[in-house]
Design an enzyme around this catalytic site. Structure first.
Site, PDB file in Angstrom:
ATOM      1  N   CYS A 158     -84.181 -31.822 -30.775  1.00  0.00           N
ATOM      2  CA  CYS A 158     -83.085 -30.844 -30.709  1.00  0.00           C
ATOM      3  C   CYS A 158     -83.550 -29.472 -30.202  1.00  0.00           C
ATOM      4  CB  CYS A 158     -82.448 -30.701 -32.084  1.00  0.00           C
ATOM      5  SG  CYS A 158     -83.632 -30.562 -33.426  1.00  0.00           S
ATOM      6  N   HIS A 251     -79.393 -24.012 -32.793  1.00  0.00           N
ATOM      7  CA  HIS A 251     -80.766 -23.581 -32.531  1.00  0.00           C
ATOM      8  C   HIS A 251     -80.731 -22.548 -31.405  1.00  0.00           C
ATOM      9  CE1 HIS A 251     -82.113 -26.631 -35.159  1.00  0.00           C
ATOM     10  NE2 HIS A 251     -82.706 -27.467 -34.331  1.00  0.00           N
TER      11      HIS A 251
HETATM   12  N1  LIG Z   1     -80.882 -33.351 -38.458  1.00  0.00           N
HETATM   13  C1  LIG Z   1     -81.098 -33.171 -37.165  1.00  0.00           C
HETATM   14  O1  LIG Z   1     -80.552 -32.260 -36.533  1.00  0.00           O
HETATM   15  C2  LIG Z   1     -82.032 -34.068 -36.409  1.00  0.00           C
HETATM   16  C3  LIG Z   1     -82.193 -33.831 -35.043  1.00  0.00           C
HETATM   17  C4  LIG Z   1     -83.000 -34.672 -34.309  1.00  0.00           C
HETATM   18  C5  LIG Z   1     -83.649 -35.713 -34.924  1.00  0.00           C
HETATM   19  N2  LIG Z   1     -83.515 -35.933 -36.277  1.00  0.00           N
HETATM   20  C6  LIG Z   1     -84.190 -37.116 -36.844  1.00  0.00           C
HETATM   21  O2  LIG Z   1     -83.197 -38.095 -37.131  1.00  0.00           O
HETATM   22  C7  LIG Z   1     -83.541 -38.861 -38.291  1.00  0.00           C
HETATM   23  C8  LIG Z   1     -82.453 -38.723 -39.343  1.00  0.00           C
HETATM   24  O3  LIG Z   1     -82.356 -37.336 -39.679  1.00  0.00           O
HETATM   25  P1  LIG Z   1     -81.295 -36.805 -40.747  1.00  0.00           P
HETATM   26  O4  LIG Z   1     -81.405 -35.337 -40.700  1.00  0.00           O
HETATM   27  O5  LIG Z   1     -79.961 -37.441 -40.519  1.00  0.00           O
HETATM   28  O6  LIG Z   1     -81.929 -37.396 -42.110  1.00  0.00           O
HETATM   29  P2  LIG Z   1     -81.214 -37.679 -43.510  1.00  0.00           P
HETATM   30  O7  LIG Z   1     -79.990 -36.850 -43.653  1.00  0.00           O
HETATM   31  O8  LIG Z   1     -82.281 -37.587 -44.533  1.00  0.00           O
HETATM   32  O9  LIG Z   1     -80.736 -39.236 -43.388  1.00  0.00           O
HETATM   33  C9  LIG Z   1     -81.647 -40.272 -43.369  1.00  0.00           C
HETATM   34  C10 LIG Z   1     -80.949 -41.633 -43.195  1.00  0.00           C
HETATM   35  O10 LIG Z   1     -81.973 -42.640 -43.181  1.00  0.00           O
HETATM   36  C11 LIG Z   1     -81.747 -43.556 -44.257  1.00  0.00           C
HETATM   37  N3  LIG Z   1     -83.034 -43.957 -44.841  1.00  0.00           N
HETATM   38  C12 LIG Z   1     -83.919 -43.172 -45.513  1.00  0.00           C
HETATM   39  N4  LIG Z   1     -84.971 -43.913 -45.933  1.00  0.00           N
HETATM   40  C13 LIG Z   1     -84.751 -45.190 -45.499  1.00  0.00           C
HETATM   41  C14 LIG Z   1     -85.453 -46.425 -45.642  1.00  0.00           C
HETATM   42  N5  LIG Z   1     -86.618 -46.486 -46.284  1.00  0.00           N
HETATM   43  N6  LIG Z   1     -84.917 -47.538 -45.090  1.00  0.00           N
HETATM   44  C15 LIG Z   1     -83.741 -47.493 -44.414  1.00  0.00           C
HETATM   45  N7  LIG Z   1     -83.014 -46.338 -44.265  1.00  0.00           N
HETATM   46  C16 LIG Z   1     -83.513 -45.209 -44.800  1.00  0.00           C
HETATM   47  C17 LIG Z   1     -80.908 -42.808 -45.273  1.00  0.00           C
HETATM   48  O11 LIG Z   1     -80.189 -43.751 -46.064  1.00  0.00           O
HETATM   49  P3  LIG Z   1     -79.784 -43.404 -47.617  1.00  0.00           P
HETATM   50  O12 LIG Z   1     -78.637 -42.460 -47.539  1.00  0.00           O
HETATM   51  O13 LIG Z   1     -79.393 -44.745 -48.135  1.00  0.00           O
HETATM   52  O14 LIG Z   1     -81.000 -42.816 -48.264  1.00  0.00           O
HETATM   53  C18 LIG Z   1     -80.002 -41.995 -44.338  1.00  0.00           C
HETATM   54  O15 LIG Z   1     -78.970 -42.804 -43.851  1.00  0.00           O
HETATM   55  C19 LIG Z   1     -84.902 -38.318 -38.748  1.00  0.00           C
HETATM   56  O16 LIG Z   1     -85.912 -39.132 -38.210  1.00  0.00           O
HETATM   57  C20 LIG Z   1     -84.941 -36.916 -38.151  1.00  0.00           C
HETATM   58  O17 LIG Z   1     -86.257 -36.496 -37.929  1.00  0.00           O
HETATM   59  C21 LIG Z   1     -82.700 -35.130 -37.030  1.00  0.00           C
END
Ligand SMILES: NC(=O)c1ccc[n+]([C@@H]2O[C@H](COP(=O)([O-])OP(=O)(O)OC[C@H]3O[C@@H](n4cnc5c(N)ncnc54)[C@H](OP(=O)(O)O)[C@@H]3O)[C@@H](O)[C@H]2O)c1
Length: 363
Positions: A158, A251
């Site tokens: 991002c 950002h």
């Molecule tokens: N936030 C951003 O702006 C952004 C931007 C670019 C990239 N990212 C990347 O995108 C990914 C998700 O980010 P996020 O911010 O959405 O994270 P988040 O809010 O913490 O969500 C994580 C998701 O992954 C699932 N999960 C966690 N542990 C797991 C496991 N062991 N097995 C299967 N599913 C699992 C969670 O399910 P439960 O709800 O069941 O725990 C939830 O659906 C990350 O890798 C992050 O680095 C995020």
């Protein structure tokens, strides 16, 4: 039965997953038929699984509320219900690599928001306006995976979306040295102020892994496809500092640039305004009409006023001026969970669908 492609969202309960669900509501080409998350959420309805942690401004779409959440690790079961998946799971890099490859091997294309495969040589990392031609490497990747339909495509981090589009628009002026600082919103860490009260009125001068991504990922996007691999560009050096700031969405980046050619300020602004790409040509459903806007006012772009430009899919640039050490400096702003995450992923999937890399599975 609907003609829309059936979509699964892996990590559907998280911050980025929720944004996918929100953006895909009433999408003209795609329909969310399957939601998957960790075993903690599996077996519950989507509404129950996100109870107390739904973070979008819009309510949960009716069409998704009652879907029963699947376990991301039940690959065959999830894959059997969908034409392709968006991936936004938060697991270890090795686990994400393995699971995304497992989905691709079931002949299910994966459009991923995760960083795990961003440096896999035959995985395209696409900003549809910048490097749509990188999709060509999918053929080499399919050969390696032994698949006919299945593949992985990723979108970049991002942080780079606030300055890399401007540098791309200026490539004919040959930028070769860039110093950038990013001021990144807390939603980039999957958090709101409720989850992360320590961020109120605070700044944290560290975001794990972010500076390396901000320095290296643009080079891969500007790279060339050679022998079934993407070879990064070495024409530009970027050095970055990435700072977490008390902002929910958006950002900001401030950047200093040296150019080999000597563009005027007017030429640079014209290049920004005129920059467009394949999504605009193909009129893709999520494409912004104007990818980059230039703002003349001294106090713009501002997060509160400008983050939603083009429904969060456009990039705002301002304060372009000559610098006493570098040639020019400017400020950029983009929406980190829309253009920078789920929206960028949806646009990438639209491009890959228009180019027939993603098609309906035979049933
Ligand atoms: N936030 C951003 O702006 C952004 C931007 C670019 C990239 N990212 C990347 O995108 C990914 C998700 O980010 P996020 O911010 O959405 O994270 P988040 O809010 O913490 O969500 C994580 C998701 O992954 C699932 N999960 C966690 N542990 C797991 C496991 N062991 N097995 C299967 N599913 C699992 C969670 O399910 P439960 O709800 O069941 O725990 C939830 O659906 C990350 O890798 C992050 O680095 C995020």
């Amino acid at each position: 039965m609907s003609d829309k492609l059936r979509v699964g969202v892996l990590g559907a309960t998280g911050m980025v997953g929720q944004r996918f669900i929100d953006l895909l509501n009433n999408h003209p080409w795609f329909e969310v038929t399957t939601v998957a998350a960790s075993p903690r959420s599996a077996g519950q309805t989507y509404e129950k699984a996100v109870e107390g942690r739904w973070k979008m401004e819009n309510p949960i779409p009716e069409s998704v509320k009652n879907l029963v959440v699947k376990n991301v690790n039940e690959v065959e079961e999830v894959a059997s219900e969908v034409d392709f998946v968006f991936s936004a799971v938060d697991m270890s890099k090795e686990e994400i690599k393995a699971i995304e490859e497992a989905y691709a091997k079931t002949e299910t294309p994966v459009v991923s928001n995760n960083s795990a495969h961003r440096w896999t040589e035959d995985v395209p990392m696409i900003v549809p306006e910048i490097n749509p031609e990188h999709a060509e490497v999918i053929e080499a990747q399919r050969k390696r995976l032994g698949t006919k339909r299945g593949f992985i495509a990723v979108k970049p981090n991002c942080s780079i979306q606030s300055y890399a589009p401007a540098l791309t628009a200026w490539r004919s002026f040959e930028p070769y040295e860039v110093v950038v600082s990013t001021y990144q919103a807390i939603s980039g860490a999957g958090k709101t102020f409720k989850d992360w009260p320590e961020m109120e009125g605070n700044i944290i001068p560290f975001i794990g892994g972010e500076e390396e991504k901000s320095e290296r990922e643009p080079l891969r996007i500007w790279g060339k496809v050679e022998d079934g691999k993407i070879v990064p560009s070495d024409e530009i050096k970027i050095t970055a500092q990435c700072i977490r700031v008390p902002i929910l969405y958006g950002h900001t980046a401030t950047a200093f640039v040296k150019f080999k050619k000597n563009p005027t300020k007017e030429q640079l602004i014209e290049a920004l305004k005129n920059f467009s790409g394949e999504p605009q040509k193909l009129n893709l459903p999520s494409a912004p009409k104007q990818f980059i806007q230039y703002m003349e006012e001294e106090n713009r772009p501002q997060v509160q006023l400008d983050v939603d430009f083009e429904n969060g899919m456009g990039v705002s640039i301002g304060r372009l001026r000559e610098d006493s050490v570098y040639d020019y400096k400017f400020v950029g702003l983009s929406h980190n969970t829309i253009r920078g995450a789920a929206g960028g992923g949806v646009l990438c999937a639209e491009l890959l669908t228009a180019k027939k890399y993603i098609t309906k599975k035979e049933q």
